[in-house]
Design a protein around this motif. Sequence first.
Motif, short mmCIF file in Angstrom:
data_model
loop_
_atom_site.label_atom_id
_atom_site.label_comp_id
_atom_site.label_asym_id
_atom_site.label_seq_id
_atom_site.Cartn_x
_atom_site.Cartn_y
_atom_site.Cartn_z
N VAL A 188 0.79 -1.15 -0.11
CA VAL A 188 0.11 -0.13 0.03
C VAL A 188 0.85 1.34 0.03
O VAL A 188 1.66 1.56 0.92
CB VAL A 188 -0.91 0.00 1.22
CG1 VAL A 188 -1.80 1.28 1.18
CG2 VAL A 188 -1.67 -1.38 1.40
N ASP A 189 0.85 2.05 -1.41
CA ASP A 189 1.59 3.31 -1.16
C ASP A 189 1.62 4.17 -0.11
O ASP A 189 2.35 5.01 0.27
CB ASP A 189 1.34 3.54 -2.64
CG ASP A 189 2.29 2.93 -3.67
OD1 ASP A 189 3.10 2.08 -3.36
OD2 ASP A 189 2.11 3.08 -4.96
N SER A 190 0.16 4.34 0.28
CA SER A 190 -0.21 5.31 1.05
C SER A 190 -0.06 4.99 2.49
O SER A 190 -0.24 5.82 3.70
CB SER A 190 -1.59 5.66 1.04
OG SER A 190 -2.45 4.64 1.33
N SER A 191 0.50 4.00 2.79
CA SER A 191 0.80 3.58 4.37
C SER A 191 2.15 4.12 4.59
O SER A 191 2.68 5.03 4.04
CB SER A 191 0.97 1.89 4.23
OG SER A 191 2.18 1.35 3.76
N SER A 192 2.50 3.81 6.03
CA SER A 192 3.71 4.42 6.61
C SER A 192 4.64 3.78 6.07
O SER A 192 5.09 3.00 5.48
CB SER A 192 3.66 4.04 8.10
OG SER A 192 4.90 4.61 8.74
N LYS A 193 5.91 4.56 5.80
CA LYS A 193 7.00 4.44 5.27
C LYS A 193 8.41 4.96 6.02
O LYS A 193 8.34 5.93 6.94
CB LYS A 193 7.23 4.90 3.75
CG LYS A 193 6.11 4.61 2.84
CD LYS A 193 5.99 3.12 2.53
CE LYS A 193 4.75 2.85 1.66
NZ LYS A 193 4.70 1.12 1.57
N TRP A 194 9.56 4.23 5.69
CA TRP A 194 10.83 4.77 6.48
C TRP A 194 11.88 4.82 5.28
O TRP A 194 12.02 4.08 4.38
CB TRP A 194 11.22 3.76 7.66
CG TRP A 194 11.24 2.44 7.18
CD1 TRP A 194 10.32 1.43 7.23
CD2 TRP A 194 12.46 1.92 7.01
NE1 TRP A 194 11.24 0.28 6.86
CE2 TRP A 194 12.42 0.44 6.90
CE3 TRP A 194 13.75 2.32 6.87
CZ2 TRP A 194 13.43 -0.40 6.59
CZ3 TRP A 194 14.89 1.46 6.55
CH2 TRP A 194 14.65 0.13 6.31
N LEU A 195 12.93 5.52 5.55
CA LEU A 195 13.77 5.97 4.80
C LEU A 195 15.18 5.94 5.80
O LEU A 195 15.34 6.73 6.43
CB LEU A 195 13.87 7.12 3.69
CG LEU A 195 15.13 7.43 2.90
CD1 LEU A 195 15.12 6.36 2.03
CD2 LEU A 195 14.86 8.75 2.36
N PRO A 232 7.73 6.55 -4.29
CA PRO A 232 8.83 5.50 -3.74
C PRO A 232 10.24 5.99 -4.82
O PRO A 232 11.04 4.99 -5.02
CB PRO A 232 8.51 4.19 -4.88
CG PRO A 232 7.55 4.92 -5.99
CD PRO A 232 7.08 6.22 -5.68
N SER A 233 10.20 7.16 -5.04
CA SER A 233 11.44 7.71 -6.02
C SER A 233 12.66 8.49 -5.19
O SER A 233 13.13 9.48 -5.38
CB SER A 233 10.92 8.51 -7.10
OG SER A 233 9.99 8.04 -7.75
N TRP A 234 12.60 8.08 -3.89
CA TRP A 234 13.51 8.60 -2.96
C TRP A 234 14.81 8.81 -3.50
O TRP A 234 15.44 7.57 -3.93
CB TRP A 234 13.51 8.31 -1.49
CG TRP A 234 12.50 8.35 -0.57
CD1 TRP A 234 11.96 10.09 -0.42
CD2 TRP A 234 11.66 7.81 0.16
NE1 TRP A 234 10.94 9.83 0.44
CE2 TRP A 234 10.70 8.42 0.75
CE3 TRP A 234 11.85 6.33 0.43
CZ2 TRP A 234 10.11 8.07 1.93
CZ3 TRP A 234 10.81 5.81 1.67
CH2 TRP A 234 10.01 6.61 1.86
N THR A 235 15.73 9.67 -3.25
CA THR A 235 17.08 9.60 -3.66
C THR A 235 18.01 10.43 -2.65
O THR A 235 17.54 11.46 -2.05
CB THR A 235 17.42 10.36 -4.85
OG1 THR A 235 16.91 9.87 -6.14
CG2 THR A 235 18.90 10.39 -5.31
#
Length: 457
Positions: A188-195, A232-235
């Motif tokens: 799920v793209d709208s769920s929590s994410k971490w980097l 999802p395109s973090w750099t």
Amino acid sequence: MPIERQEQLTAFNFSDYSGGVNVAQPPEQIAENEAELILNYEYDYNRLRTRGGTSAPLVTLEGEDVIESFFYDAATEAYILFCEGTEKKKGNVYITYLNDTPKLLGVLTGADRPICCKYDNCVYIASGDKLQYYDYEELKTIESSKLCDNVFERFGRLVVTHRGDDNLYYSATGDAKSENAWKEDSNVDSSSKWLEVGYKDDGDIITCKPMANDLLVFKTNGRIYSVSNEYPSWTVSQVGEKSYAQDMQRSIEIVGNSVAFITANGIRSVDTVQTYGNFTMNEIGYKFNKLLTEVVYKPMCWNIVSKRQLVIIPDARNRQKVFIYQYNMDAGFELEFPFAVDDVAETSNGVILLSGNSLYRWSFDLTTDNGKPIETKLITRKVTTEVAFYTRKYNITIEGEAGGVVNLTAGKQSWKHLLKKSHRIKYLYDTLSELQLTLTSNSQHTITTIILYSVVK
């Protein structure tokens, strides 16, 4: 009136101080628009004016609690007061309005100086432990959140960081307080994410600052990283090292399209450059950094946008002494307040200062510090010659309060400029090996013109 001698007079202008203080060079080498010392003045359309005064206490918290910082909520004009705490006994949280009695809201989850963020009609609070929020009814804790000492909003998500953790944690899109707001679901793209930022680089995150389309991450090892784009395109890119940023969140501040930060060597900045995605690190405040860095201990700074001022306290043990970087003019000067300054915020009621357990207003509308005169001091550049200066007269325009006085000194001669008449021609015959003026006063005034006419031979 003395009879004018038929001599070739040279005019020396001491009217323009738009360059601020310069202690990076000897006083005889600084520019015509600079000074050796500017104390308790501010700029008023490039003219020096006695700094704004401070009010009587607007709000005072009674009792044993000690206020550490506060957050101003522009939507409701409320002030949320955060009290000092320890790991064993966390600090209390109060809410108040000006000229009102503070009301207890609850207790912080952590012992760090809180960072706040407005999001989804709530005030979110990070203090080193679980994230909290105030929904204008009560203070609540989000048990499912990550540990955090920093929080900010980014494109519909809350983002938190925590010292000792290399990750940036993003809440679910549009949701930061439900049970699932901080649970990641890779489907799920709208769920929590971490980097992760700076994998195994042996540095802790000090803070993270949003800057245009990027995030700047400052770490204790001196490295600065940028995070470009969004999931999802973090750099992640390293944009600086050996920043010498102090391990204090409050010492790093957004100023326009730059991020300014305090180091043991003075003020530095990370600035965007024309090429997209690139940054450059610069030293700013070079002319007065020598003064600022005499003692650097747990420094703090605040950006007062309406004044175009970066307010700097380099030494947390001497909070009465404040340095100002006037960034629209690239000029610096010093202020001294009658009390220690613990926190600063720009509000609809002007600039509010926290000192001890009270809030005060700082404004040009106030001409004293709650009845106490404001003492100013100005030491100009120094002009030298191989021969001698034979002074003849001064052309002075200094406006101010009726009955006020500005004291001027040049060499061994001193005189008083009475403010009841702003413009005066002062005849003063003297022989000097160098020219340097000192002005002191405890009267409100604005300096427009100071020109010395002298024979040089």
